[in-house]
Design an enzyme around this catalytic site. Structure first.
Site, PDB file in Angstrom:
ATOM      1  N   LYS A 170      16.661 -10.897  -5.294  1.00 61.59           N
ATOM      2  CA  LYS A 170      16.536 -12.339  -4.919  1.00 61.59           C
ATOM      3  C   LYS A 170      15.054 -12.362  -4.820  1.00 61.59           C
ATOM      4  O   LYS A 170      14.237 -12.133  -3.962  1.00 61.59           O
ATOM      5  CB  LYS A 170      17.022 -12.719  -3.477  1.00 61.59           C
ATOM      6  CG  LYS A 170      16.878 -14.115  -3.249  1.00 61.59           C
ATOM      7  CD  LYS A 170      16.699 -14.432  -1.629  1.00 61.59           C
ATOM      8  CE  LYS A 170      14.997 -14.602  -1.270  1.00 61.59           C
ATOM      9  NZ  LYS A 170      14.298 -15.621  -1.908  1.00 61.59           N
ATOM     10  N   GLU A 245       8.635  -2.999   3.101  1.00 66.20           N
ATOM     11  CA  GLU A 245       6.964  -2.963   2.701  1.00 66.20           C
ATOM     12  C   GLU A 245       6.443  -4.371   3.534  1.00 66.20           C
ATOM     13  O   GLU A 245       6.862  -5.342   2.901  1.00 66.20           O
ATOM     14  CB  GLU A 245       6.856  -2.939   1.304  1.00 66.20           C
ATOM     15  CG  GLU A 245       5.484  -2.491   1.026  1.00 66.20           C
ATOM     16  CD  GLU A 245       4.376  -3.614   0.789  1.00 66.20           C
ATOM     17  OE1 GLU A 245       3.755  -3.856   1.828  1.00 66.20           O
ATOM     18  OE2 GLU A 245       4.122  -4.025  -0.252  1.00 66.20           O
ATOM     19  N   CYS A 279      -1.084  -7.653   0.381  1.00 68.85           N
ATOM     20  CA  CYS A 279      -0.663  -6.995   1.856  1.00 68.85           C
ATOM     21  C   CYS A 279      -1.625  -5.808   2.125  1.00 68.85           C
ATOM     22  O   CYS A 279      -1.818  -5.582   3.385  1.00 68.85           O
ATOM     23  CB  CYS A 279       0.703  -6.382   1.732  1.00 68.85           C
ATOM     24  SG  CYS A 279       1.150  -5.347   0.149  1.00 68.85           S
ATOM     25  N   GLU A 378      -2.288 -10.689  10.335  1.00 72.56           N
ATOM     26  CA  GLU A 378      -2.457 -10.724   9.090  1.00 72.56           C
ATOM     27  C   GLU A 378      -2.584 -12.256   8.804  1.00 72.56           C
ATOM     28  O   GLU A 378      -1.655 -13.069   9.038  1.00 72.56           O
ATOM     29  CB  GLU A 378      -1.177 -10.360   8.285  1.00 72.56           C
ATOM     30  CG  GLU A 378      -1.248 -10.179   6.922  1.00 72.56           C
ATOM     31  CD  GLU A 378      -0.032  -9.656   6.172  1.00 72.56           C
ATOM     32  OE1 GLU A 378       1.068  -9.910   6.498  1.00 72.56           O
ATOM     33  OE2 GLU A 378      -0.369  -8.808   5.298  1.00 72.56           O
TER      34      GLU A 378
HETATM   35  P1  NDP Z   1       8.695 -14.035   4.048  1.00 71.80           P
HETATM   36  O1  NDP Z   1       8.879 -12.511   4.489  1.00 71.80           O
HETATM   37  O2  NDP Z   1       9.590 -15.074   4.851  1.00 71.80           O
HETATM   38  O3  NDP Z   1       9.353 -14.093   2.518  1.00 71.80           O
HETATM   39  C1  NDP Z   1       9.477 -12.851   1.852  1.00 71.80           C
HETATM   40  C2  NDP Z   1      10.741 -12.951   1.049  1.00 71.80           C
HETATM   41  O4  NDP Z   1      11.843 -12.793   2.134  1.00 71.80           O
HETATM   42  C3  NDP Z   1      11.218 -14.270   0.245  1.00 71.80           C
HETATM   43  O5  NDP Z   1      11.966 -13.797  -0.810  1.00 71.80           O
HETATM   44  C4  NDP Z   1      12.064 -14.968   1.375  1.00 71.80           C
HETATM   45  O6  NDP Z   1      12.809 -15.999   0.776  1.00 71.80           O
HETATM   46  C5  NDP Z   1      12.819 -13.837   1.775  1.00 71.80           C
HETATM   47  N1  NDP Z   1      13.530 -14.314   3.069  1.00 71.80           N
HETATM   48  C6  NDP Z   1      12.996 -15.267   4.063  1.00 71.80           C
HETATM   49  N2  NDP Z   1      13.720 -15.122   5.112  1.00 71.80           N
HETATM   50  C7  NDP Z   1      14.537 -14.195   5.034  1.00 71.80           C
HETATM   51  C8  NDP Z   1      15.691 -13.731   5.875  1.00 71.80           C
HETATM   52  N3  NDP Z   1      16.098 -14.399   6.998  1.00 71.80           N
HETATM   53  N4  NDP Z   1      16.472 -12.654   5.255  1.00 71.80           N
HETATM   54  C9  NDP Z   1      16.142 -12.030   4.075  1.00 71.80           C
HETATM   55  N5  NDP Z   1      15.408 -12.646   3.292  1.00 71.80           N
HETATM   56  C10 NDP Z   1      14.282 -13.796   3.869  1.00 71.80           C
HETATM   57  O7  NDP Z   1       7.425 -14.523   3.888  1.00 71.80           O
HETATM   58  P2  NDP Z   1       6.461 -15.787   3.910  1.00 71.80           P
HETATM   59  O8  NDP Z   1       6.727 -16.081   2.341  1.00 71.80           O
HETATM   60  O9  NDP Z   1       7.134 -16.884   4.825  1.00 71.80           O
HETATM   61  O10 NDP Z   1       5.089 -15.583   4.000  1.00 71.80           O
HETATM   62  C11 NDP Z   1       4.676 -15.547   5.509  1.00 71.80           C
HETATM   63  C12 NDP Z   1       3.695 -14.178   5.617  1.00 71.80           C
HETATM   64  O11 NDP Z   1       4.259 -13.128   5.388  1.00 71.80           O
HETATM   65  C13 NDP Z   1       2.271 -14.245   4.927  1.00 71.80           C
HETATM   66  O12 NDP Z   1       1.371 -15.217   5.425  1.00 71.80           O
HETATM   67  C14 NDP Z   1       2.075 -13.043   4.972  1.00 71.80           C
HETATM   68  O13 NDP Z   1       1.382 -12.764   6.080  1.00 71.80           O
HETATM   69  C15 NDP Z   1       3.309 -12.302   4.561  1.00 71.80           C
HETATM   70  N6  NDP Z   1       3.783 -11.699   3.775  1.00 71.80           N
HETATM   71  C16 NDP Z   1       3.686 -10.106   3.457  1.00 71.80           C
HETATM   72  C17 NDP Z   1       3.719  -9.862   2.080  1.00 71.80           C
HETATM   73  C18 NDP Z   1       3.772  -8.231   1.678  1.00 71.80           C
HETATM   74  O14 NDP Z   1       3.209  -8.243   0.469  1.00 71.80           O
HETATM   75  N7  NDP Z   1       3.902  -7.439   2.666  1.00 71.80           N
HETATM   76  C19 NDP Z   1       4.185 -10.593   0.940  1.00 71.80           C
HETATM   77  C20 NDP Z   1       4.418 -12.134   1.407  1.00 71.80           C
HETATM   78  C21 NDP Z   1       4.125 -12.523   2.488  1.00 71.80           C
HETATM   79  P3  NDP Z   1      12.466 -17.472   0.404  1.00 71.80           P
HETATM   80  O15 NDP Z   1      10.929 -17.504   0.717  1.00 71.80           O
HETATM   81  O16 NDP Z   1      12.626 -17.699  -0.932  1.00 71.80           O
HETATM   82  O17 NDP Z   1      13.128 -18.335   1.396  1.00 71.80           O
END
Ligand code: NDP
Length: 474
Positions: A170, A245, A279, A378
């Site tokens: 996903k 991660e 990240c 972050e």
């Molecule tokens: P999320 O953690 O919400 O999103 C990452 C993935 O998880 C997306 O595919 C999202 O789906 C999915 N997701 C969201 N909610 C759930 C859930 N309840 N159960 C399982 N999967 C879920 O990050 P955001 O996009 O909201 O970003 C917010 C913050 O996260 C950023 O500002 C940053 O600080 C951090 N981040 C860190 C990353 C890293 O590389 N470690 C990468 C991205 C963000 P969908 O968005 O399609 O609904």
């Protein structure tokens, strides 16, 4: 217009069982560039069943067959290079050069590295007269974020395939199109049906469904800590293994014998690359107090080398991925001002002349106290905090005074001090000066930056179970 309203299940593109769709926006233009289907739990169940059915035969394929499959994927991935670059620039707003040199290349490196690591990988070992076998963990659910649409997906998929684990992916709703190209690549090279399944949809439905699905054995997730926590809770109900991660607030420790100009440029590169949405980026630069004035001057000068603007016009910094991310970054810049840090570059609002698109100004705060919110949380945007130190011991204390431990960086000349700082930073990956990237070395975090490791042989290990056989005839 890219309209991909089908999911890929059991080797075919199939209609969604739901009717909801989601528009995908180009963050540089704020225009709609296509849509995806928001999958349902029923779609997910079908995908998991396909993966489950594929498991008995895929897990028994030989190492040589899987090496060949990964090599074929890497070759076909290269054939799709131009489309991958264009797609990432459109959906993420990444400058074309970054889409090519970082996003495209990382995906390629993960598939080819997994093939190389697999060639050397041993699935059976003799130990004390007994046998240890490593077997595919079963069906893996992969949940990926938007900031590296080919890197995060490819490292997980390549390791899973190397280990003989069928997957359900996903990707993030914000950047789903690169995963469609990956799916077409797998289809073209003949990945056996059911081994790769793509279900688009929201985190709250498909992501949540993956982490709680009783027929999924392992979840590998990259994203925010808050979502990681929900995934772990869900997974605990079926005692599912998870790899997470998560984020970081990585330190860059500049030693007093470092070349100030080079170190300042390195610091700015961290917040500029991928608009700071990385990240493992260094977002806290720790400098000797005596270097403060010179370092600040050099950072300001270095900013000129990283222009912000249209990702198709040769700029180094494109927009942030979404309005939501733009709002988040703005609120952190406001917070830094409110907390009393000195802002020597950037600020709130959009850069001059860039009214359309989610552009933000690269911002540098100095006189930062490590306890400030901008030094602890972050931000995931082009915002740097600069903190001074007076001894190596203090530098290490500050470097480690964080809930995170994904990465660390150290710049300087004296080998003993470089070694001391590199080994003193509590993080999964520490880079000394301009060391080359290495895709065979493990990547992952200490502390709240996550659980588990990706990339190379450590990445493959995540998708395996260890079995001990006592009395197995050799
Ligand atoms: P999320 O953690 O919400 O999103 C990452 C993935 O998880 C997306 O595919 C999202 O789906 C999915 N997701 C969201 N909610 C759930 C859930 N309840 N159960 C399982 N999967 C879920 O990050 P955001 O996009 O909201 O970003 C917010 C913050 O996260 C950023 O500002 C940053 O600080 C951090 N981040 C860190 C990353 C890293 O590389 N470690 C990468 C991205 C963000 P969908 O968005 O399609 O609904």
């Amino acid at each position: 217009m890219r309209n991909y309203i089908k999911h890929y299940i059991n080797g075919e593109w199939v209609e969604s069982t739901g009717s909801e769709t989601e528009e995908v926006i180009n963050p540089a233009t704020e225009e709609v560039i296509g849509k995806i289907s928001l999958g349902t739990k029923e779609d997910l169940d079908k995908a998991v069943k396909a993966a489950r059915d594929a498991f008995p035969s895929f897990s028994q394929t030989t190492k040589e067959e899987r090496v060949e499959m990964l090599e074929n994927i890497a070759e076909e991935y290269e054939n799709r290079k131009d489309e991958i670059i264009e797609t990432i620039t459109d959906e993420l707003g990444s400058p074309l050069e970054i889409s090519e040199n970082i996003h495209f290349m990382m995906g390629y490196n993960h598939f080819s590295q997994a093939a190389e690591s697999l060639k050397e990988f041993s699935f059976i070992e003799e130990h004390g007269g007994h046998t240890r076998m490593k077997e595919s963990i079963g069906v893996s659910g992969l949940i990926t974020p938007w900031n590296f649409p080919t890197n995060q997906t490819s490292t997980k998929i390549a390791s899973a395939f190397a280990a003989g684990s069928p997957v359900v992916l996903k990707p993030a709703e914000l950047t789903p199109f690169a995963a469609v190209i990956l799916t077409e690549i797998f289809d073209k090279v003949g990945v056996p049906k059911g081994v790769f399944n793509l279900v688009n949809g929201s985190g709250s439905v498909i992501g949540d469904g993956i982490s709680s699905h009783p027929d999924i054995d392992f979840v590998s997730f990259t994203g925010s800590g808050a979502t990681g926590e929900k995934i772990m809770k869900n997974a605990s109900e079926t005692i599912k293994k998870v790899a997470l991660e998560l984020g970081g607030k990585s330190p860059l420790v500049v030693l007093d014998d470092a070349d100030v100009k080079d170190a300042a440029k390195a610091a700015v590169t961290h917040i500029a690359t991928n608009s700071g949405q990385v990240c493992s980026a260094a977002t806290r630069t720790l400098i000797p107090s005596s270097m403060k004035q010179e370092f600040e001057e050099e950072m300001k000068k270095a900013l000129d080398e990283f222009p912000v603007g249209d990702p198709r016009e040769g700029n180094y910094i494109g927009p942030l991925v979404s309005k939501k991310q733009w709002d988040t970054v703005q609120s952190y810049i406001e917070k830094g001002i409110e907390e009393g840090a000195t802002m020597i570059a950037g600020g709130t609002g959009k850069p001059d002349g860039l009214d359309k698109g989610y552009y933000t100004k690269p911002t540098i705060f100095t006189d930062v106290d490590n306890q400030m919110v901008i030094a602890q949380e972050e931000i995931f945007g082009p915002v740097m905090t600069v903190i001074t130190y007076d001894s190596i011991e203090e530098a290490l204390e500050l470097a480690n005074e964080t809930i995170y431990g994904l990465a660390g960086y150290v710049y300087g000349k004296d080998p003993e001090t470089l070694r001391k700082v590199a080994s003193g930073i509590r993080a999964g990956r520490v880079k000394v000066n301009d060391a080359e990237a290495d895709f065979s070395s493990p990547f992952g975090g200490f502390k709240q930056s996550g659980i588990g490791r990706e990339w190379g042989d450590y990445g493959i290990e995540e998708y395996l179970e260890v079995k001990t056989i006592l009395g197995y005839p050799s």
